[in-house]
Scaffold this motif. Sequence first.
Motif, PDB file in Angstrom:
ATOM      1  N   TRP A  47      34.841  28.806 -49.270  1.00  0.00           N
ATOM      2  CA  TRP A  47      33.585  29.246 -49.870  1.00  0.00           C
ATOM      3  C   TRP A  47      32.566  28.155 -49.620  1.00  0.00           C
ATOM      4  O   TRP A  47      32.866  26.971 -49.815  1.00  0.00           O
ATOM      5  CB  TRP A  47      33.742  29.444 -51.388  1.00  0.00           C
ATOM      6  CG  TRP A  47      34.367  30.733 -51.786  1.00  0.00           C
ATOM      7  CD1 TRP A  47      35.623  30.910 -52.282  1.00  0.00           C
ATOM      8  CD2 TRP A  47      33.763  32.034 -51.746  1.00  0.00           C
ATOM      9  NE1 TRP A  47      35.836  32.235 -52.531  1.00  0.00           N
ATOM     10  CE2 TRP A  47      34.719  32.949 -52.219  1.00  0.00           C
ATOM     11  CE3 TRP A  47      32.517  32.516 -51.343  1.00  0.00           C
ATOM     12  CZ2 TRP A  47      34.465  34.315 -52.311  1.00  0.00           C
ATOM     13  CZ3 TRP A  47      32.272  33.877 -51.436  1.00  0.00           C
ATOM     14  CH2 TRP A  47      33.228  34.757 -51.915  1.00  0.00           C
ATOM     15  N   GLY A  83      40.014  24.523 -60.115  1.00  0.00           N
ATOM     16  CA  GLY A  83      40.556  25.573 -59.274  1.00  0.00           C
ATOM     17  C   GLY A  83      41.528  26.447 -60.033  1.00  0.00           C
ATOM     18  O   GLY A  83      41.787  26.238 -61.221  1.00  0.00           O
ATOM     19  N   LEU A  97      42.544  28.771 -55.055  1.00  0.00           N
ATOM     20  CA  LEU A  97      41.185  28.259 -54.844  1.00  0.00           C
ATOM     21  C   LEU A  97      41.057  26.855 -55.427  1.00  0.00           C
ATOM     22  O   LEU A  97      41.579  26.586 -56.522  1.00  0.00           O
ATOM     23  CB  LEU A  97      40.159  29.170 -55.522  1.00  0.00           C
ATOM     24  CG  LEU A  97      40.093  30.592 -55.002  1.00  0.00           C
ATOM     25  CD1 LEU A  97      40.742  31.539 -55.982  1.00  0.00           C
ATOM     26  CD2 LEU A  97      38.666  30.995 -54.761  1.00  0.00           C
ATOM     27  N   GLY A  99      34.501  25.515 -51.670  1.00  0.00           N
ATOM     28  CA  GLY A  99      35.810  25.732 -52.260  1.00  0.00           C
ATOM     29  C   GLY A  99      36.798  26.164 -51.196  1.00  0.00           C
ATOM     30  O   GLY A  99      36.479  26.972 -50.329  1.00  0.00           O
ATOM     31  N   VAL A 129      40.139  28.041 -49.963  1.00  0.00           N
ATOM     32  CA  VAL A 129      40.873  29.255 -50.323  1.00  0.00           C
ATOM     33  C   VAL A 129      42.112  29.332 -49.437  1.00  0.00           C
ATOM     34  O   VAL A 129      42.012  29.213 -48.222  1.00  0.00           O
ATOM     35  CB  VAL A 129      40.013  30.523 -50.123  1.00  0.00           C
ATOM     36  CG1 VAL A 129      40.809  31.777 -50.471  1.00  0.00           C
ATOM     37  CG2 VAL A 129      38.731  30.445 -50.932  1.00  0.00           C
ATOM     38  N   ALA A 186      39.704  36.627 -54.069  1.00  0.00           N
ATOM     39  CA  ALA A 186      39.042  35.356 -53.752  1.00  0.00           C
ATOM     40  C   ALA A 186      37.651  35.300 -54.383  1.00  0.00           C
ATOM     41  O   ALA A 186      37.232  34.257 -54.881  1.00  0.00           O
ATOM     42  CB  ALA A 186      38.956  35.155 -52.240  1.00  0.00           C
ATOM     43  N   TRP A 196      36.540  32.762 -57.394  1.00  0.00           N
ATOM     44  CA  TRP A 196      35.403  31.864 -57.191  1.00  0.00           C
ATOM     45  C   TRP A 196      34.376  32.057 -58.304  1.00  0.00           C
ATOM     46  O   TRP A 196      33.822  31.107 -58.819  1.00  0.00           O
ATOM     47  CB  TRP A 196      34.799  32.081 -55.812  1.00  0.00           C
ATOM     48  CG  TRP A 196      33.769  31.051 -55.453  1.00  0.00           C
ATOM     49  CD1 TRP A 196      32.460  31.268 -55.201  1.00  0.00           C
ATOM     50  CD2 TRP A 196      33.971  29.633 -55.321  1.00  0.00           C
ATOM     51  NE1 TRP A 196      31.822  30.083 -54.921  1.00  0.00           N
ATOM     52  CE2 TRP A 196      32.731  29.065 -54.987  1.00  0.00           C
ATOM     53  CE3 TRP A 196      35.076  28.809 -55.459  1.00  0.00           C
ATOM     54  CZ2 TRP A 196      32.566  27.693 -54.794  1.00  0.00           C
ATOM     55  CZ3 TRP A 196      34.912  27.440 -55.251  1.00  0.00           C
ATOM     56  CH2 TRP A 196      33.664  26.900 -54.915  1.00  0.00           C
TER      57      TRP A 196
END
Length: 185
Positions: free
Chosen positions: A14, A110, A124, A141, A143, A159, A163
């Motif tokens: 991300w 996370g 994440l 971020g 993933v 995901a 996030w």
Amino acid sequence: MRSLNESTTNILEWRRSGANPRSFELHVEQEVFATMAFMDEGCILARVETAEGTWTLKHLGVMNPVVTLREEGGKVNLATFHPHAFRHGRLEFEDGAAFDWIWHHGVGPGGTFADLSGMPLVRLHARTGRDATSLPGYEQGDVELDTTHPARFRHAILAAIGWYLIVFDHLKARDAMAAETALRM
């Protein structure tokens, strides 16, 4: 935008999208698989887009909070996230599918979405900016996807919801800290 179902990679990132500090894109190199943008100042409502569709995520409630997932413009909750003890929670889809959200404690900000047997599907890890020109908050971020899981078709939305939870949690904690500091002054 390409579907994650067509991708062979299991590591994505991300990243903030342009200068808007509340807009993110899910990338592998230059390819975008999903976008998420907060639509209001309070970061309560977010718009998510993947190759499979466009949705909204919304945080509701204070004493008994939930996060809802709807098709953009829709009035029916397709999924609801219910947080519980230690901030973990369960994401339940209207078709009966359910996934547990487990916050990572002690290893940085996370979390992980796992199926009900405990198998991790989407992990994440958020990262802040790396230099003085970075905007406040999470810039990026990591993933990680389990590409062998049968619920792989849900990876992009999981995901995005993960996030959303991480960024929303960070912004609310920052707001609470600012309010407490203001009261002490």
